[in-house]
Design an enzyme around this catalytic site. Sequence first.
Site, PDB file in Angstrom:
ATOM      1  N   GLY A  50      29.713 -32.761  -5.047  1.00  0.00           N
ATOM      2  CA  GLY A  50      29.741 -32.861  -6.498  1.00  0.00           C
ATOM      3  C   GLY A  50      29.335 -31.601  -7.229  1.00  0.00           C
ATOM      4  O   GLY A  50      29.250 -31.593  -8.449  1.00  0.00           O
ATOM      5  N   HIS A  51      29.102 -30.509  -6.521  1.00  0.00           N
ATOM      6  CA  HIS A  51      28.601 -29.275  -7.170  1.00  0.00           C
ATOM      7  C   HIS A  51      29.398 -28.079  -6.683  1.00  0.00           C
ATOM      8  O   HIS A  51      28.991 -27.393  -5.760  1.00  0.00           O
ATOM      9  CB  HIS A  51      27.119 -29.078  -6.832  1.00  0.00           C
ATOM     10  CG  HIS A  51      26.437 -28.060  -7.675  1.00  0.00           C
ATOM     11  ND1 HIS A  51      26.348 -26.735  -7.304  1.00  0.00           N
ATOM     12  CD2 HIS A  51      25.825 -28.162  -8.869  1.00  0.00           C
ATOM     13  CE1 HIS A  51      25.673 -26.071  -8.230  1.00  0.00           C
ATOM     14  NE2 HIS A  51      25.348 -26.927  -9.184  1.00  0.00           N
ATOM     15  N   PHE A  52      30.418 -27.769  -7.200  1.00  0.00           N
ATOM     16  CA  PHE A  52      31.282 -28.271  -8.253  1.00  0.00           C
ATOM     17  C   PHE A  52      32.545 -28.826  -7.606  1.00  0.00           C
ATOM     18  O   PHE A  52      32.964 -28.316  -6.578  1.00  0.00           O
ATOM     19  CB  PHE A  52      31.637 -27.148  -9.228  1.00  0.00           C
ATOM     20  CG  PHE A  52      30.459 -26.638  -9.999  1.00  0.00           C
ATOM     21  CD1 PHE A  52      30.050 -27.291 -11.154  1.00  0.00           C
ATOM     22  CD2 PHE A  52      29.736 -25.545  -9.571  1.00  0.00           C
ATOM     23  CE1 PHE A  52      28.966 -26.818 -11.879  1.00  0.00           C
ATOM     24  CE2 PHE A  52      28.654 -25.078 -10.282  1.00  0.00           C
ATOM     25  CZ  PHE A  52      28.263 -25.712 -11.444  1.00  0.00           C
TER      26      PHE A  52
END
Length: 144
Positions: A45-47
């Site tokens: 989730g990052h990124f």
Amino acid sequence: MKNDETLAKLPYSKPFLFVDEILHIDENGVKGTFRFDENLEFYKGHFVNNPVTPGVILTEVMAQIGLVCLGVFLLDNSFNKSTSIGLTSTEIDFLKPVFPNEKVTVISEKIYFRFGKLKCKVLMINEKEEEVCRGTIAGMIISK
């Protein structure tokens, strides 16, 4: 205390252990490495579609290698299961991103160790020997 003994005493385990090896350690500092496996959970989730290592994780790597490993070494046999190390302050400058599968090296130099407080100057470099981040980290060592 040998490098392997220091690693064995760290109060972390996967997935929150960010130390692969200690290259050098003495009463003045430590040098160690960590490779960021592409399957680490935070990359999802990052990124999205462009994963990069969060600064808080880079700080944690520098703290585990540069502060905790050194603290364990300095305390030698008095570091045990009733000993805790808590982060008290950080001042980090982030200069370059770290991507999945990159290996970093942390170099830490003791500024002082007194009254249970350890403060270190830390530097992280990538495999190209470029500075990724640098700063100071301090922590308290507490025996319960």
